[in-house]
Design a protein around this motif. Structure first.
Motif, PDB file in Angstrom:
ATOM      1  N   ARG A  49       0.831  -1.207   0.000  1.00 16.01           N
ATOM      2  CA  ARG A  49       0.000   0.000   0.000  1.00 16.01           C
ATOM      3  C   ARG A  49       0.865   1.257   0.000  1.00 16.01           C
ATOM      4  N   CYS A  50       1.897   1.255   0.827  1.00 14.78           N
ATOM      5  CA  CYS A  50       2.787   2.417   0.921  1.00 14.78           C
ATOM      6  C   CYS A  50       3.573   2.637  -0.364  1.00 14.78           C
ATOM      7  N   VAL A  51       4.077   1.562  -0.936  1.00 15.75           N
ATOM      8  CA  VAL A  51       4.838   1.676  -2.185  1.00 15.75           C
ATOM      9  C   VAL A  51       3.939   2.194  -3.298  1.00 15.75           C
ATOM     10  N   ALA A  52       2.719   1.690  -3.380  1.00 19.10           N
ATOM     11  CA  ALA A  52       1.789   2.144  -4.408  1.00 19.10           C
ATOM     12  C   ALA A  52       1.488   3.633  -4.241  1.00 19.10           C
ATOM     13  N   ALA A  53       1.285   4.086  -3.012  1.00 17.53           N
ATOM     14  CA  ALA A  53       1.031   5.510  -2.753  1.00 17.53           C
ATOM     15  C   ALA A  53       2.239   6.342  -3.166  1.00 17.53           C
ATOM     16  N   GLU A  55       4.474   5.516  -5.482  1.00 19.34           N
ATOM     17  CA  GLU A  55       4.567   5.499  -6.940  1.00 19.34           C
ATOM     18  C   GLU A  55       3.522   6.393  -7.592  1.00 19.34           C
ATOM     19  N   ARG A  56       2.375   6.594  -6.943  1.00 19.55           N
ATOM     20  CA  ARG A  56       1.345   7.497  -7.463  1.00 19.55           C
ATOM     21  C   ARG A  56       1.654   8.953  -7.120  1.00 19.55           C
ATOM     22  N   GLY A  57       2.710   9.185  -6.374  1.00 16.91           N
ATOM     23  CA  GLY A  57       3.092  10.545  -6.001  1.00 16.91           C
ATOM     24  C   GLY A  57       2.258  11.113  -4.870  1.00 16.91           C
TER      25      GLY A  57
END
Length: 76
Positions: A49-53, A55-57
Motif C-alpha cells: 500500500r505504501c509503495v503504491a502511494a 509510486e502514485r506521487g
C-alpha cells in the motif's frame, strides 16, 4: 514422574544464546492466536500500500540528509 518442563528448560540452558533466543520466540509465537504468517502477510499488504502511494506521487518524501540533520538537531 519426570518434570518435562524442567527437563526441557535444562536442555535449553545448554544451547547457545542465539538458539535460546530463537526457542523463546517460537514458544511465544505459539501462545498467540494469530500465527506469525498472518502478521507477516499484514505487513506485506501495508508495504504494498505504501509503495503504491509513493509510486502514485501521493507521499511527501524527504532527502535522507535532511532527515538525519533534523534528527541530530532534536536529539543531539
Amino acid at each position: 514422574m519426570p518434570d518435562v518442563v524442567a527437563d526441557l528448560a535444562e536442555q535449553a540452558r545448554s544451547l547457545p544464546a542465539e538458539e535460546r533466543s530463537r526457542l523463546v520466540d517460537l514458544l511465544i509465537e505459539s501462545l498467540h492466536d494469530s500465527p506469525m504468517a498472518e502478521v507477516e502477510a499484514a505487513w506485506a499488504k501495508e508495504i504494498e500500500r505504501c509503495v503504491a502511494a509513493y509510486e502514485r506521487g501521493e507521499v511527501q518524501t524527504y532527502a535522507a540528509e535532511d532527515v538525519f540533520a533534523e534528527a541530530r538537531r532534536i536529539a543531539p
